[in-house]
Design an enzyme around this catalytic site. Structure first.
Site, PDB file in Angstrom:
ATOM      1  N   HIS A 272      19.410   0.828  34.136  1.00 22.45           N
ATOM      2  CA  HIS A 272      20.298  -0.021  34.922  1.00 22.45           C
ATOM      3  C   HIS A 272      21.190   0.790  35.845  1.00 22.45           C
ATOM      4  O   HIS A 272      21.488   0.386  36.970  1.00 22.45           O
ATOM      5  CB  HIS A 272      21.187  -0.863  33.993  1.00 22.45           C
ATOM      6  CG  HIS A 272      22.186  -1.701  34.736  1.00 22.45           C
ATOM      7  ND1 HIS A 272      23.410  -1.212  35.135  1.00 22.45           N
ATOM      8  CD2 HIS A 272      22.127  -2.960  35.185  1.00 22.45           C
ATOM      9  CE1 HIS A 272      24.066  -2.164  35.784  1.00 22.45           C
ATOM     10  NE2 HIS A 272      23.312  -3.234  35.825  1.00 22.45           N
ATOM     11  N   CYS A 273      21.614   1.961  35.394  1.00 18.16           N
ATOM     12  CA  CYS A 273      22.735   2.626  36.058  1.00 18.16           C
ATOM     13  C   CYS A 273      22.405   3.219  37.423  1.00 18.16           C
ATOM     14  O   CYS A 273      22.939   2.802  38.443  1.00 18.16           O
ATOM     15  CB  CYS A 273      23.294   3.715  35.141  1.00 18.16           C
ATOM     16  SG  CYS A 273      24.027   3.069  33.622  1.00 18.16           S
ATOM     17  N   ILE A 274      21.514   4.214  37.448  1.00 19.59           N
ATOM     18  CA  ILE A 274      21.354   4.987  38.681  1.00 19.59           C
ATOM     19  C   ILE A 274      20.684   4.201  39.806  1.00 19.59           C
ATOM     20  O   ILE A 274      21.076   4.321  40.963  1.00 19.59           O
ATOM     21  CB  ILE A 274      20.578   6.289  38.398  1.00 19.59           C
ATOM     22  CG1 ILE A 274      21.235   7.040  37.238  1.00 19.59           C
ATOM     23  CG2 ILE A 274      20.586   7.195  39.621  1.00 19.59           C
ATOM     24  CD1 ILE A 274      20.507   8.299  36.840  1.00 19.59           C
TER      25      ILE A 274
END
Length: 440
Positions: A272-274
């Site tokens: 999800h993050c990068i």
């Protein structure tokens, strides 16, 4: 008075914590509180998840079913899909998805719907903390007005904070309880309560001056990684054209004991993050007429990597006098990172789309993902993980390593395959012979 009551509950561990969203962030966070003797009510709109937990089954690889079953039996974890119970916890931590729309704008629908559900049941004395990654200003400008529809006043009747999740699935050295927690409060009272609550469960709490600083902190962390990964992804293409192995270059560069941190190229970004979080910042920057050229460029480079891999795959097959069309191609690894069962935003799905569009006959093998899940943004075929037998490997025209799980027997893969395209340098040090090996 309300603040004193909640403070006392936190100090004597009689506080009840509610966690909304029992996924890869919420469930490990629940474990951090439970292991410190704090009861957790877990909320999720997906009744299937709730049923799995109530039956003592874990759906996250690094959390054992035995642990889940023990928590259910002793009552330290109370999973429910009944949002009418949101008035029961003393503190509610929101761990819901914050994806992007097709136009790369923030999708806060899960945050907003959760806030509306909380507002209906909000009672005096509760602490609400948002953990979902988002742009600076979300807690104050989006969450607070919705919660205020309850008629209660923030800082007096209830308390509000932001603390970004920093979960790293599969990292045994840094579980949720061992990762420092950044916390920003709407006001001094909210900050003090949030600091006390998280201090009861995690190793270190870092307080900052506002919710906005805490929100911006998370965006910075992930933008830093996205930009540096984009740089090595671009260098991989350049060095490949020059006949230089980028992995050897990075290995040499990281011997410098100062001024360099190693980042590694790959077939695209996952999790999800990068792939997502930096675009929250670029979106809010556009609202203030500010360009974010680094973020946009990094996004373009990283998003282009699956196409680069497929071109390298096509060239490798061409050298064997084979087209992609009709060739049997096995994807190794559909989880987004090594040794986890999390497929969110995995580049494997984009690679599958591109290969299928060229007529390739797809299969996959992943010990952590037995069946391909349905994905929000990808057309995913109905496939099950294949066993990497010598016969199966020999039948494939190409094995494409996308996720370098440690469970794979790379010696056997090289020995029995015809062609292996390696996007992760997983075959470094493999001594077996047999397959043609191409780095991509």
């Amino acid at each position: 008075m309300l603040m004193q009551i909640l403070n006392k509950k936190i100090s004597d561990k009689s506080v009840i914590v509610g966690i909304v969203g029992l996924g890869y962030v919420g469930l490990p966070l629940a474990r951090a509180f439970i292991t410190k003797g704090i009861r957790v009510i877990g909320f999720d709109v997906d009744q299937r998840k709730v049923d799995h937990l109530l039956a003592g089954h874990s759906y996250i690889g690094h959390l054992s079913s035995d642990w889940i079953a023990g928590c259910i039996k002793e009552g330290s974890l109370d999973p429910t899909a009944d949002m009418n119970r949101l008035d029961e916890p003393d503190a509610i931590l929101i761990c819901v998805p914050t994806p992007l729309t097709d136009s790369r704008d923030p999708d806060l629908s899960y945050v907003e719907s959760t806030a509306r559900l909380i507002a209906k049941r909000l009672r005096p004395g509760q602490l609400i903390a948002l953990e979902s990654t988002t742009y600076p200003g979300t807690t104050r400008d989006v969450m607070l007005p919705i919660l205020a529809t309850s008629g209660l006043k923030c800082g007096t009747d209830f308390f509000l904070a932001y603390s970004p999740e920093r979960e790293d699935p599969g990292n045994v050295d840094f579980s949720a309880g061992k990762i420092p927690k950044v916390v920003g409060g709407y006001d001094a009272q909210s900050l003090q309560l949030a600091e006390a609550l998280y201090s009861a469960a995690v190793s270190e709490v870092v307080t900052v001056s506002s919710c906005e600083v805490a929100e911006a902190c998370k965006i910075l962390e992930n933008t830093y990684r996205a930009v540096n990964i984009a740089m090595v992804n671009e260098l991989k293409k350049v060095y490949d054209r020059l006949g230089i192995d980028v992995w050897e270059v990075i290995a040499a560069a990281k011997t410098k004991p100062f001024g360099f941190q190693a980042f590694y190229p790959g077939p695209g970004l996952g999790g999800h993050c990068i792939p997502i979080d930096p675009f929250y910042l670029s979106w809010v920057a556009r609202k203030h007429d500010m360009p974010t050229r680094f973020i946009e460029l990094a996004g373009e480079v990283n998003a282009s990597m699956p196409e680069y891999v497929v071109e390298r795959l096509a060239l490798a097959l061409n050298d064997a006098s084979k087209p992609i069309k009709g060739s049997k191609i096995c994807i190794l690894g559909v989880a987004y990172k090594r040794d986890v069962d999390d497929p969110r935003e995995s580049p494997s799905f984009r690679l599958m789309e591109l290969i299928a569009a060229r007529g390739g006959q797809l299969s996959y093998s992943d010990p952590h993902v037995p069946r391909l899940p349905k994905m929000r943004h990808y057309k995913v075929p109905e496939l099950s993980s294949c066993e990497l037998t010598p016969k199966f490997l020999a039948e494939q025209d190409c094995v494409l390593i996308v996720t370098d799980h440690s469970a794979y027997d790379y010696e056997a893969i090289v020995k029995h395959s015809q062609l292996v395209v390696d996007t992760r340098n997983a075959l470094a040090g493999v001594s077996a012979t047999g397959a043609t090996i191409v780095k991509a």
